[in-house]
Design a protein around this motif. Structure first.
Motif, PDB file in Angstrom:
ATOM      1  N   LYS A   1       0.838  -1.204   0.000  1.00  0.00           N
ATOM      2  CA  LYS A   1       0.000   0.000   0.000  1.00  0.00           C
ATOM      3  C   LYS A   1       0.870   1.251   0.000  1.00  0.00           C
ATOM      4  O   LYS A   1       0.601   2.217  -0.730  1.00  0.00           O
ATOM      5  CB  LYS A   1      -0.913  -0.020   1.236  1.00  0.00           C
ATOM      6  N   ASP A   2       1.921   1.231   0.814  1.00  0.00           N
ATOM      7  CA  ASP A   2       2.831   2.392   0.853  1.00  0.00           C
ATOM      8  C   ASP A   2       3.562   2.557  -0.472  1.00  0.00           C
ATOM      9  O   ASP A   2       3.817   3.682  -0.918  1.00  0.00           O
ATOM     10  CB  ASP A   2       3.853   2.208   1.984  1.00  0.00           C
ATOM     11  N   LEU A   3       3.895   1.447  -1.105  1.00  0.00           N
ATOM     12  CA  LEU A   3       4.687   1.491  -2.335  1.00  0.00           C
ATOM     13  C   LEU A   3       3.839   1.831  -3.556  1.00  0.00           C
ATOM     14  O   LEU A   3       4.220   2.664  -4.387  1.00  0.00           O
ATOM     15  CB  LEU A   3       5.372   0.131  -2.539  1.00  0.00           C
ATOM     16  N   ALA A   4       2.666   1.198  -3.657  1.00  0.00           N
ATOM     17  CA  ALA A   4       1.871   1.325  -4.883  1.00  0.00           C
ATOM     18  C   ALA A   4       0.691   2.278  -4.768  1.00  0.00           C
ATOM     19  O   ALA A   4       0.056   2.593  -5.772  1.00  0.00           O
ATOM     20  CB  ALA A   4       1.377  -0.057  -5.306  1.00  0.00           C
TER      21      ALA A   4
ATOM     22  N   ILE B   1      -4.513  -2.324  -4.498  1.00  0.00           N
ATOM     23  CA  ILE B   1      -5.617  -3.280  -4.485  1.00  0.00           C
ATOM     24  C   ILE B   1      -5.529  -4.230  -5.678  1.00  0.00           C
ATOM     25  O   ILE B   1      -5.844  -5.419  -5.575  1.00  0.00           O
ATOM     26  CB  ILE B   1      -6.975  -2.537  -4.457  1.00  0.00           C
ATOM     27  N   TYR B   2      -5.062  -3.722  -6.826  1.00  0.00           N
ATOM     28  CA  TYR B   2      -4.943  -4.573  -8.022  1.00  0.00           C
ATOM     29  C   TYR B   2      -3.755  -5.524  -7.884  1.00  0.00           C
ATOM     30  O   TYR B   2      -3.834  -6.694  -8.295  1.00  0.00           O
ATOM     31  CB  TYR B   2      -4.786  -3.702  -9.263  1.00  0.00           C
ATOM     32  N   ILE B   3      -2.656  -5.028  -7.310  1.00  0.00           N
ATOM     33  CA  ILE B   3      -1.483  -5.883  -7.107  1.00  0.00           C
ATOM     34  C   ILE B   3      -1.831  -7.018  -6.137  1.00  0.00           C
ATOM     35  O   ILE B   3      -1.504  -8.187  -6.385  1.00  0.00           O
ATOM     36  CB  ILE B   3      -0.305  -5.046  -6.568  1.00  0.00           C
ATOM     37  N   VAL B   4      -2.516  -6.660  -5.054  1.00  0.00           N
ATOM     38  CA  VAL B   4      -2.898  -7.685  -4.083  1.00  0.00           C
ATOM     39  C   VAL B   4      -3.870  -8.679  -4.717  1.00  0.00           C
ATOM     40  O   VAL B   4      -3.806  -9.884  -4.456  1.00  0.00           O
ATOM     41  CB  VAL B   4      -3.518  -7.031  -2.826  1.00  0.00           C
ATOM     42  N   GLY B   5      -4.763  -8.177  -5.567  1.00  0.00           N
ATOM     43  CA  GLY B   5      -5.688  -9.071  -6.260  1.00  0.00           C
ATOM     44  C   GLY B   5      -4.967 -10.125  -7.086  1.00  0.00           C
ATOM     45  O   GLY B   5      -5.317 -11.314  -7.050  1.00  0.00           O
TER      46      GLY B   5
END
Length: 854
Positions: free
Chosen positions: A380-383, A388-392
Motif C-alpha cells: 500500500k505504501d509502495l503502490a 488493491i490490483y497488485i494484491v488481487g
C-alpha cells in the motif's frame, strides 16, 4: 446431524418450511435474488455504471421487504401448521408485508414531498406493515421480541395513563405511525441500516465459507492439533468453535456445526453428556465475541458508538482471546480431575507437531494478522491506489498455488464420531490440505485494516473471492489431481447458488429482529423515556455504579432468554448505555461509551446458554442426549469467566486496549490479564495443581482480581488524581498536550430543574492559549466571587457533548497524580500465588502421578 437439532436450527435460523413444486422454487429463488441485490448494493458497480443506485433508506425498505416476505413463506404460523406447502393466507400476508415494507422505496419521491403530513393511504399502509412486522417477528423469533415491541408501542400511546415516574403526554396514531414507519427514526432506523449495509454480507460470507468446506477444515485442523491431549476432543471443540465463529454469528448454528462431531468424541474420552454439551455451548456462544467477524451486534456498535470497525475489533480482541484460553484451561482441569486421556495419533509426533498446541494456534492467528498489516501493508505504501490490483493478482496466484499444493495431500473427509475406532488425522497433511480457505479471511483483514474500506465493502470483496472459490475449487482440484473434470464446474455453480440461498435464509430472523427493535428505538426518541430510565435506575441503584451494572446485566440475561443477541443489544444499549455513563460520571468515573456497549454485548451473548430458555444449550443437549437445563447450567458455570470480564473492563479499560501508551505496557496488560483469567478459571473449578482448599480458591480469586485491576488497591494507597482550584482552568487548558482532555468536576441544574454533579473530560484540540482552546471546545467561562461558571456553551460543541450546561459551576480541576506505577501490586499478588503453589505441590502425589499440562 440429529433430526431434533436440524429442526431447532431451521426454526431459529432459516425457517422450517421446505415445500415442493413451484412454491419450493419461489422459496429457493427469492433468497438468491435477495443475496444478489445485497451484493449489488454493497459493490462499487452501481456508481461506475450509473444505474441501480439506492440510497440508504431505499435499500433498507427493499431489505425489509425480502425479510418479511420470507418470514411468512419460510416460517409456519404455528407448530401444527404445514411444513410441506404454503397456505394461501401466508402468500397474502407475505405480499402485503413486502409491499408495506417497500412502500418507502416505491413512493419515495411522493413521501419526501409531503413530509410531516401523511395521507390516509400512508397511515393504512403503516398500520398494516406494523402489524405484519410484529407477526413476522413472532414467527421467526418467537413471542418475546414481539411482546417487548408491543409493550413499547402501548407505552407510546398510553403515556398519560402510566405511573407518574414514567408518564408522558402520549402520542396520536398518526404521529406514531408516521414516526415509526414513514421516517428513519423507527423501523427503518440505524439497526435495520446496519443489517442492510454490513450484517447481510458477513452472514453470506460465512454461508459460502461453510458451503466451500471451511467448517469441516477448521474442525479437522483443531482435532489434528489438540485431539491427543488430555481431554483433547473438548479442547479441539473449543478451538473449532472459535474458528467456526468466523463462519457463523449464530451460537445455535455453531453448536450444530461443530457439536455433532465434537460432543460424541468428548463423551468417548470420559466427559459426561452434560459437560460435553456444556463445553460446546460455552465455546459456541463465545464465537460471537471473536474478531474479525463478530455477531451482528458488533456492527451496530459502529453506528451507536460512532467508531470504526477496526476500533471495535481492537477493543474486542483481548477479552475474546483470554476468554477462549481460559475455556481451554477449564477443559484441561476437568480432564485432570477425571484423569482423562486423548485420542490416539496415527504415528509418533515430530517436535514441530508437539509445538503446535493451542498456544501455537493463537500465535498463528496473530502472525496472519501481522503479516497482513506489516508484511502485505508495505504494498500500500509502495503502490498507493494501485495496491488493491497488485494484491488481487497475488491472491489469485496464491489461490492457484495453494490449490495445487493441497492436491499433494488426501482430501479431507469428516469421520464418523460414533465409529468405535477413530484415530486423529495427521497434523501436517490436514493443515496443508485447506490453507486456501484462509485467503478470504486475509482479504477481509486487508480491506478492513490496510485499505480501511467500510465493513460492507470489505465483506463484499471477501464474498466475491468466496464465490470464486466455491465455483472453481471443484474443477481445479479435479484437474490438478488428474481426475475427471466433467460436471465439476456445474457442481461448483450449484454449491454457489445454494450458498447464496442459505445465506439469505439465515438473514430472515436478523432482518425482522432489527426492524422490530427499531420500534423500541423509535419509542425512546418519541417519548423521551431514555431520560426517565436514567432517573429510575439511579433511584433503584441508590446512585451506586456497581448496582446499576448488575441491574443492566440482569436485564440483558432476562431479555436474552427470548430475544436474539442483536435485538437484546439494541434494546438494552439504547436504554441503559446512557444511564451507566451518566451514573459513572456522577460517581467521578469516566467510562468510555464503547466499554458500556461491550458490557451489554457480552451479557446478551451469555443469554444463549442461560436456562430455562438457552437455545444453544437445547441444541447441544439434543446431540449429547442430556438434560437441557442441566447442560445450560453447566455451560453458564463455564461461562462465568466471560461474565466477569465486562465488570472488569468497565473499571479497567486497559483490557479493551484503551489508554495504553507503549508496547511494554501492552505486553504487561496481555500477560497479566491472561494469567489472571487462568487463575480465575482454576479458582472457580476448585482445582489448580491439585484439588484446592476453599481458602486457596479465595486466594487465587484475590490474585486474579489484583492482576486484572491493580489500580483498585493502588488507589487506596495513592490517590489517582490531584485537585486544583477551578480558577486555574485557563492555565491548565494551555498545559494540556495536543488532543488531550481536561478533567473537571462540574455541577448545576438541568432543564428539568434537577441538580446534577459529575466529572467530565473536555477534549481540547491544538496547543495554544488556554482561553482559545476552551473556546474552540465550545466553552466560555466567567469568574464570580472566586467561583468559575460556564458563561456560554456552544450548541453541538465538545463541551455540550460531554454534558456541560449553561451557567453550571466548574467546581475544581483534576490532574493525574505523580505516583509509582500501579503494577507494583503484582509483586505481593505473585508472592501469594507462589505460596499457594508451594502448598499444593506439597500435597501432590509422587512424580509419576503428577499431571502434565498439555
Amino acid at each position: 446431524m440429529d433430526n431434533d437439532v436440524n429442526e431447532l436450527v431451521a426454526q431459529v435460523d432459516t425457517g422450517a418450511r421446505h415445500p415442493a413444486g413451484l412454491p419450493g422454487k419461489i422459496l429457493y429463488g427469492v433468497p438468491i435474488v435477495w443475496s444478489l441485490f445485497q451484493l449489488w448494493y454493497a459493490s462499487p458497480l452501481p456508481f461506475q455504471f450509473g444505474f441501480g443506485v439506492f440510497n440508504d433508506t431505499e435499500a433498507r425498505a427493499i431489505h425489509l421487504a425480502f425479510a418479511i416476505f420470507l418470514a411468512y413463506t419460510a416460517y409456519p404460523a404455528l407448530r401444527s401448521s404445514p411444513r410441506d406447502y404454503i397456505p394461501i393466507q401466508d402468500w397474502v400476508f407475505a405480499a402485503l408485508g413486502a409491499f408495506s415494507a417497500a412502500y418507502i422505496y416505491i413512493f419515495y419521491t411522493d413521501l419526501a414531498g409531503r413530509s410531516g403530513a401523511p395521507t390516509t393511504f400512508d397511515l393504512v399502509t403503516a398500520i398494516i406493515g406494523m402489524l405484519l412486522l410484529l407477526e413476522a417477528t413472532r414467527r421467526a423469533l418467537g413471542p418475546p421480541l414481539m411482546i417487548v415491541a408491543i409493550v413499547f408501542l402501548t407505552y407510546t400511546f398510553g403515556g398519560p395513563y402510566m405511573p407518574d415516574v414514567i408518564a408522558h403526554k402520549g402520542q396520536s396514531l398518526q404521529k406514531v405511525m408516521s414516526h415509526q414507519w414513514l421516517t428513519t427514526e423507527g423501523v427503518f432506523g440505524i439497526a435495520l441500516g446496519v443489517s442492510t449495509s454490513f450484517v447481510f454480507l458477513f452472514v453470506l460470507f460465512g454461508a459460502l465459507l461453510e458451503k466451500a468446506g471451511a467448517g469441516n477444515y477448521f474442525i479437522k485442523v483443531a482435532f489434528a492439533l489438540l485431539g491427543h491431549m488430555k481431554g483433547g476432543p473438548a479442547k479441539a471443540a473449543v478451538v473449532a468453535s472459535a474458528t467456526t465463529g468466523l463462519i457463523s454469528g449464530s451460537s445455535i448454528a455453531n453448536v450444530a456445526t461443530t457439536g455433532t462431531f465434537t460432543i460424541p468424541l468428548m463423551k468417548r474420552v470420559g466427559f459426561p453428556g452434560t459437560k460435553a454439551g456444556a463445553v460446546e455451548v460455552a465455546g459456541s456462544t463465545n464465537g460471537q465475541l471473536t474478531p474479525p467477524v463478530m455477531g451482528a451486534a458488533a456492527f451496530l456498535m459502529i453506528e451507536y458508538v460512532g467508531i470504526s470497525y477496526i476500533e471495535v475489533i481492537k477493543h474486542a480482541i483481548l477479552p475474546a482471546v483470554i476468554s477462549y484460553i481460559a475455556l481451554v484451561y477449564i477443559v484441561h482441569l476437568e480432564a485432570l480431575k477425571a484423569n482423562m486421556s486423548g485420542l490416539p495419533r496415527r504415528n509418533n509426533p515430530t517436535i514441530a507437531q508437539k509445538l503446535l498446541s493451542f498456544t501455537g494456534i493463537v500465535a498463528g492467528a496473530c502472525i496472519i494478522g501481522f503479516a497482513v498489516y506489516y508484511g502485505i501493508g508495505w504494498i500500500k505504501d509502495l503502490a498507493g491506489d494501485a495496491a488493491i490490483y497488485i494484491v488481487g493478482v497475488l491472491v489469485a496466484a496464491a489461490y492457484i498455488g495453494l490449490l495445487k499444493f493441497a492436491t499433494t495431500y488426501p482430501e479431507l473427509e469428516m469421520d464418523d464420531p460414533n465409529n468405535p475406532v477413530l484415530e486423529l488425522p495427521e497434523t501436517g497433511p490436514t493443515v496443508k490440505a485447506g490453507l486456501y480457505f484462509l485467503l478470504p479471511i486475509v482479504v477481509l483483514m486487508w480491506c478492513l485494516i490496510v485499505e480501511r474500506f467500510s465493513p460492507g465493502l470489505s465483506a463484499f470483496w471477501a464474498t466475491v473471492l468466496m464465490i470464486v472459490i466455491v465455483v472453481t475449487q471443484r474443477p481445479l482440484l479435479a484437474y490438478f489431481r488428474k481426475h475427471q473434470t466433467q460436471g465439476e464446474f456445474k457442481r461448483g455453480l450449484l454449491d454457489c447458488v445454494d450458498g447464496l440461498a442459505h445465506g439469505a435464509r439465515n438473514m430472515i430472523g436478523i432482518g425482522v429482529a432489527t426492524a422490530a427493535a427499531g420500534i423500541i428505538v423509535g419509542t425512546i426518541t418519541l417519548t423521551g423515556i431514555g431520560q426517565v430510565m436514567i432517573e429510575f435506575v439511579e433511584f433503584i441503584s441508590g446512585g451506586n455504579l456497581m448496582a446499576a451494572l448488575i441491574f443492566t446485566a440482569m436485564i440483558c440475561i432476562i431479555l436474552g432468554m427470548g430475544l436474539p443477541t442483536t435485538a437484546n443489544y439494541i434494546v438494552v444499549s439504547s436504554l441503559m448505555a446512557p444511564v451507566v455513563v451518566s451514573l459513572a460520571a456522577t460517581n467521578g468515573i469516566i467510562v468510555p461509551l464503547i466499554a458500556v456497549h461491550m458490557f451489554v454485548f457480552y451479557f446478551g451473548i451469555l443469554a444463549d446458554d442461560t436456562p430455562p430458555v438457552g437455545l444453544a444449550a437445547f441444541a447441544a443437549a439434543a446431540i449429547a442426549k442430556s438434560d437441557p437445563i442441566k447442560t445450560g447450567i453447566q455451560g453458564f458455570m463455564y461461562d462465568i469467566r466471560t461474565a466477569i470480564l465486562p465488570f472488569l473492563f468497565i473499571f479497567n479499560t486497559e483490557l479493551l486496549l484503551i489508554g495504553i501508551e507503549s508496547w511494554f505496557e501492552l505486553i504487561i496488560v496481555i500477560v497479566s490479564a491472561t494469567i489472571a483469567m487462568l487463575l480465575f478459571a482454576a479458582a472457580t473449578q476448585g482445582f489448580w495443581l491439585t484439588k484446592s482448599r476453599l481458602w486457596e480458591s479465595l486466594a487465587l480469586l484475590l490474585v486474579a482480581f489484583t492482576l486484572f485491576r491493580p489500580g483498585y488497591w493502588w488507589d487506596e494507597i495513592y490517590p489517582p488524581t490531584e485537585t486544583l482550584p477551578a480558577t486555574q482552568i485557563t492555565e491548565r487548558a494551555a498545559a494540556i498536550p495536543e488532543n488531550g482532555k481536561l478533567r473537571m468536576s462540574v455541577q448545576g441544574e438541568n432543564l428539568d430543574g434537577k441538580f446534577i454533579s459529575k466529572v467530565v473530560m473536555l477534549p481540547l484540540g491544538k496547543p495554544g492559549d488556554g482561553a482559545e482552546r476552551l473556546a474552540d471546545a465550545g466553552l466560555e467561562v466567567r469568574t464570580e466571587d472566586g467561583k468559575v461558571y460556564a458563561d456560554n456553551v456552544m450548541f453541538g460543541s465538545s463541551a455540550q457533548q460531554v454534558g456541560i450546561d449553561f451557567d453550571w459551576e466548574i467546581v475544581n480541576l483534576e490532574i493525574a497524580a505523580d505516583r509509582p506505577p500501579k503494577h507494583l501490586m503484582f509483586i505481593p499478588a505473585l508472592l501469594l500465588l507462589g505460596f499457594v503453589a508451594w502448598l499444593q505441590r506439597r500435597r501432590m502425589g509422587p512424580p509419576a502421578a503428577q499431571p502434565q499440562i498439555a
